[in-house]
Design a protein around this motif. Structure first.
Motif, PDB file in Angstrom:
ATOM      1  N   ARG A   1      -3.833 -11.494  -0.321  1.00 20.75           N
ATOM      2  CA  ARG A   1      -2.941 -11.579  -1.482  1.00 20.75           C
ATOM      3  C   ARG A   1      -3.597 -10.865  -2.657  1.00 20.75           C
ATOM      4  N   ASP A   2      -2.771 -10.412  -3.583  1.00 16.21           N
ATOM      5  CA  ASP A   2      -3.258  -9.699  -4.756  1.00 16.21           C
ATOM      6  C   ASP A   2      -3.749 -10.711  -5.797  1.00 16.21           C
ATOM      7  N   ILE A   3      -4.990 -10.530  -6.256  1.00 11.78           N
ATOM      8  CA  ILE A   3      -5.565 -11.447  -7.253  1.00 11.78           C
ATOM      9  C   ILE A   3      -6.007 -10.679  -8.492  1.00 11.78           C
ATOM     10  N   THR A   4      -5.398  -9.495  -8.710  1.00 14.82           N
ATOM     11  CA  THR A   4      -5.794  -8.688  -9.868  1.00 14.82           C
ATOM     12  C   THR A   4      -5.561  -9.442 -11.167  1.00 14.82           C
ATOM     13  N   ASP A   5      -4.378 -10.059 -11.294  1.00 18.12           N
ATOM     14  CA  ASP A   5      -4.088 -10.811 -12.527  1.00 18.12           C
ATOM     15  C   ASP A   5      -5.061 -11.964 -12.699  1.00 18.12           C
ATOM     16  N   LEU A   6      -5.378 -12.635 -11.569  1.00 13.78           N
ATOM     17  CA  LEU A   6      -6.333 -13.750 -11.645  1.00 13.78           C
ATOM     18  C   LEU A   6      -7.714 -13.250 -12.077  1.00 13.78           C
ATOM     19  N   LYS A   7      -8.119 -12.089 -11.547  1.00 12.70           N
ATOM     20  CA  LYS A   7      -9.401 -11.509 -11.950  1.00 12.70           C
ATOM     21  C   LYS A   7      -9.398 -11.155 -13.431  1.00 12.70           C
ATOM     22  N   ASP A   8      -8.279 -10.606 -13.903  1.00 10.26           N
ATOM     23  CA  ASP A   8      -8.190 -10.278 -15.327  1.00 10.26           C
ATOM     24  C   ASP A   8      -8.316 -11.529 -16.180  1.00 10.26           C
ATOM     25  N   ILE A   9      -7.657 -12.618 -15.712  1.00  3.22           N
ATOM     26  CA  ILE A   9      -7.751 -13.878 -16.458  1.00  3.22           C
ATOM     27  C   ILE A   9      -9.179 -14.396 -16.428  1.00  3.22           C
ATOM     28  N   GLU A  10      -9.825 -14.324 -15.239  1.00  8.55           N
ATOM     29  CA  GLU A  10     -11.212 -14.789 -15.139  1.00  8.55           C
ATOM     30  C   GLU A  10     -12.132 -13.981 -16.050  1.00  8.55           C
ATOM     31  N   ASN A  11     -11.940 -12.659 -16.060  1.00  6.34           N
ATOM     32  CA  ASN A  11     -12.773 -11.820 -16.919  1.00  6.34           C
ATOM     33  C   ASN A  11     -12.543 -12.131 -18.389  1.00  6.34           C
TER      34      ASN A  11
ATOM     35  N   PHE B   1       0.803  -1.218   0.000  1.00  6.25           N
ATOM     36  CA  PHE B   1       0.000   0.000   0.000  1.00  6.25           C
ATOM     37  C   PHE B   1       0.837   1.270   0.000  1.00  6.25           C
ATOM     38  N   GLY B   2       2.168   1.121   0.144  1.00  6.60           N
ATOM     39  CA  GLY B   2       3.013   2.306   0.147  1.00  6.60           C
ATOM     40  C   GLY B   2       2.832   3.160   1.386  1.00  6.60           C
ATOM     41  N   VAL B   3       2.707   2.522   2.562  1.00 10.28           N
ATOM     42  CA  VAL B   3       2.497   3.233   3.817  1.00 10.28           C
ATOM     43  C   VAL B   3       3.523   2.733   4.835  1.00 10.28           C
ATOM     44  N   THR B   4       3.577   3.421   5.972  1.00 13.47           N
ATOM     45  CA  THR B   4       4.426   2.991   7.085  1.00 13.47           C
ATOM     46  C   THR B   4       3.556   2.434   8.198  1.00 13.47           C
TER      47      THR B   4
ATOM     48  N   ALA C   1      -4.255   0.827  -3.905  1.00 14.08           N
ATOM     49  CA  ALA C   1      -2.841   0.648  -3.557  1.00 14.08           C
ATOM     50  C   ALA C   1      -1.996   1.546  -4.439  1.00 14.08           C
ATOM     51  N   ASN C   2      -1.321   2.504  -3.826  1.00 18.07           N
ATOM     52  CA  ASN C   2      -0.454   3.434  -4.556  1.00 18.07           C
ATOM     53  C   ASN C   2      -1.193   4.129  -5.695  1.00 18.07           C
ATOM     54  N   GLY C   3      -2.458   4.483  -5.442  1.00 17.38           N
ATOM     55  CA  GLY C   3      -3.248   5.215  -6.431  1.00 17.38           C
ATOM     56  C   GLY C   3      -3.912   4.340  -7.475  1.00 17.38           C
ATOM     57  N   HIS C   4      -3.746   3.014  -7.401  1.00 17.69           N
ATOM     58  CA  HIS C   4      -4.338   2.103  -8.377  1.00 17.69           C
ATOM     59  C   HIS C   4      -5.354   1.200  -7.680  1.00 17.69           C
TER      60      HIS C   4
ATOM     61  N   PRO D   1     -10.050   3.415   4.639  1.00  9.63           N
ATOM     62  CA  PRO D   1      -9.574   4.342   3.599  1.00  9.63           C
ATOM     63  C   PRO D   1      -8.759   3.666   2.504  1.00  9.63           C
ATOM     64  N   LEU D   2      -8.191   2.492   2.788  1.00 12.72           N
ATOM     65  CA  LEU D   2      -7.400   1.789   1.782  1.00 12.72           C
ATOM     66  C   LEU D   2      -8.233   0.820   0.953  1.00 12.72           C
TER      67      LEU D   2
END
Length: 621
Positions: free
Chosen positions: A262-272, A187-190, A233-236, A201-202
């Motif tokens: 865990r990040d599943i963006t790529d998996l979602k893109d594949i599913e779509n 997330f680019g946070v401390t 996450a980081n504006g995305h 907020p995230l």
């Protein structure tokens, strides 16, 4: 009362006790010294006991020490009075002190009786030493456990920090109590910035209600839940999956939540992409004029069929499912079923991509036998490499078979008008079907083209093909093949154009006034194309920005066999500088050429919209 006190402290008629010793100096001194030493000793003991009790607050039965102190002080006082009465005979005072001493002694003795078992139950020095050794051993063990716990906690923290998964802990209100390094990097946070704050907020705002509902669903019986949601996450905007768990202490009390994500963006893109691919494949299967199926060679059963097989045989998909697994044997001709099964042996030696063709007959629900030509290819193999499933496309060639039979009959019965009509209808039916196939192919191609201009050109071509296909449809559905009734044809054509451009009739209305006019096919085809072009232009350009309006089509026949066709709209109209003779529009050029082909006249009226008036020679109905 005063007299009693005087008596209590007076000597009265008593003689001093020293007379009993005959006032012998040595004997009197002996008793005085002895009683004095005893009194001093008695008075010093309570001081020591009181000091001990004051310093050792943890002593058991400290009241016993105080009771003994009172008893000893009373005893010491009696010895002081023994000295005093040698010279002053205050025997009432001396007796009273002795009575007090007796009372205190008695109380002390009585209190010691029940106290004795408790004192005896106190551990001995050996037992205390053994207990101390056991305590020392437990202390050593506890220190070892604490050391091991600290080492375990250090290893746990090291493992958590080294994880690529996102690990967090939070309270029911969403307040974060722990985050690992992967979470901060993602997330680019401390840690200092997020611990103690809410995680919301995230997360994507539209997913808050979904997350809260699933978190609230957890309890002791169902302490875990998996949540998929979007985060920022980081504006995305990214897709994440979180495995949430409730944490409890040893007594079963809830402490907090822990989530591993865990990040599943790529998996979602594949599913779509997969869903889009499946949707596209399903659209192709649904719009295909052929029957598409997948057959399992091991189960000897179809595992997929599209709706077209039902259209060809008069069965719904539910009917087919109800007849499984005997559907094929039920509807296939007995003479074709066994040879069709025998063909399965060919797949043992078939190569991937090889296409095998077969023909068989299947019975329509109304009893009619229909012919199908199948092209099949290997679709899937077992883990051992054996053929398992085949993909097939079955085309209804009944019409071709019937056409072949009609041609054979035509050779024998050249003069049979009935068979000629049947043959012509079949031809029109096939032409219409072929045009429909071309229309479908253009439609599929249009959907895949991203250039809007090219897509519009394909749409116009579809509409032109549709207008011709409708003519052939009307021909094979009509009782006569010579002429087509425009009263049925024109509304159907206009409705298909509205559908092609997704126009709702509550925005743009259609008004038709058609005389009962019948024209031959050579006249109807250009007439239909003219109507298609003019109505398409009106739908595209006459009503911008969802402007409501009306399109009117009128066709009238006059007594001299002339046919008047009027296509009018009340839209924005043509530009003032527009000239029909010098237009660059392909559609209007086509209209102009078709009017010339009909040897007709074309007039343009721009008053209150746009009106095209065409006059041409018709034919008798």
């Amino acid at each position: 009362m005063l007299d009693a006190l005087k008596t209590f402290f007076s000597s009265g008629s008593f003689i001093p006790h020293g007379h009993c010793y005959l006032w012998q100096p040595s004997l009197v001194s002996l008793h005085v010294i002895a009683d004095a030493v005893i009194a001093i000793a008695y008075y010093s003991i309570p001081v020591t006991l009181l000091y001990l009790v004051r310093k050792r607050r943890d002593l058991p039965f400290d009241w016993v020490f105080l009771l003994f102190s009172a008893f000893i002080i009373a005893c010491g006082t009696t010895h002081i009075l023994e000295i005093w009465t040698l010279w002053y005979p205050m025997y009432w005072l001396s007796g009273t002190v002795k009575v007090a001493t007796a009372v205190i002694s008695l109380i002390t003795a009585l209190e010691l009786i029940p106290l004795l078992p408790k004192v005896l139950s106190l551990p001995s020095p050996a037992q205390l030493e053994a207990t101390n050794r056991e305590l020392e051993r437990e202390i050593v063990e506890r220190k070892q456990v604490e050391l091991a716990l600290r080492e375990s906690e250090a290893r746990y923290r090291a493992i958590v920090e080294d994880q690529t998964e996102l690990i967090v802990r939070f309270q029911p209100d969403g307040t974060l109590t722990f985050v690992n390094g992967a979470y901060c990097r993602y997330f680019g946070v401390t840690k200092e910035a997020v611990i103690g704050s809410c995680y919301k907020p995230l997360t994507f705002e539209e997913d808050h209600e979904h997350i809260d509902r699933l978190v609230r669903s957890m309890n002791q019986e169902n302490p875990t839940v998996s949540i998929e949601n979007r985060v920022v996450a980081n504006g995305h905007i990214r897709w994440t999956q979180w495995n949430n768990r409730m944490l409890f202490d040893e007594e079963g009390r809830f402490i907090e939540f822990q989530a591993v994500g865990r990040d599943i963006t790529d998996l979602k893109d594949i599913e779509n992409a997969l869903q889009e691919s499946q949707r596209f494949a399903q659209k192709i299967a649904d719009t295909s004029p052929a029957a598409i199926y997948v057959f399992d060679l091991i189960k000897q059963d179809k595992i997929y069929v599209n709706r077209e097989i039902g259209e060809h045989l008069g069965y719904t998909l539910d009917d087919i499912q109800a007849l499984q697994p005997a559907f094929l044997q039920t509807v296939m001709h007995p003479d074709d079923f066994l040879p069709w099964q025998a063909n399965f042996r060919r797949w043992d030696t078939a190569n991937d991509g090889e296409i095998l063709s077969t023909e068989f007959r299947m019975q329509h629900r109304n009893g009619e036998w229909r012919y199908f030509q199948c092209q099949e290819t290997l679709f899937a193999r077992t883990p051992d490499g054996l053929p398992q499933q085949i993909l097939g496309v079955a085309v209804d060639i009944t019409a071709a078979k019937q056409l072949e039979a009609l041609r054979q009959a035509e050779e024998q019965l050249q003069a049979s008008l009935t068979e000629k009509d049947i043959l012509l209808k079949e031809i029109h039916h096939r032409v219409k079907n072929n045009l429909q196939i071309v229309y479908s192919l253009l439609r599929l191609q249009q959907r895949r083209i991203k250039d809007q201009r090219a897509a519009n050109i394909l749409l116009e071509s579809q509409n032109r093909i549709k207008s011709i296909a409708l003519i052939h449809e009307k021909l094979y559905r009509s009782e006569t093949l010579a002429n087509i009734n425009l009263r049925q044809y024109i509304p159907t054509l206009a409705a298909s154009l509205f559908s092609a451009y997704n126009i709702h009739t509550n925005i743009i209305t259609l008004k038709t006034t058609i005389d009962d006019v019948a024209l031959d096919i050579d006249t109807v085809i250009p007439c239909g194309l003219i109507i298609s072009e003019l109505v398409s232009n009106a739908l595209k350009y006459a009503f911008p920005n969802d402007r409501p309006g009306e399109i009117a089509i009128a066709l009238h026949a006059s007594g001299d066999r002339a046919v008047n066709l009027v296509v009018r709209d009340d839209g924005v109209g043509m530009p003032a500088e527009f000239e029909l003779a010098h237009t660059d529009s392909l559609g209007l050029k086509l209209v102009r050429d078709l009017v010339q082909q009909l040897e007709g006249r074309l007039l343009l009226n721009r008053h209150a919209g746009t009106e095209f008036r065409i006059t041409f020679a018709g034919s008798e109905a």
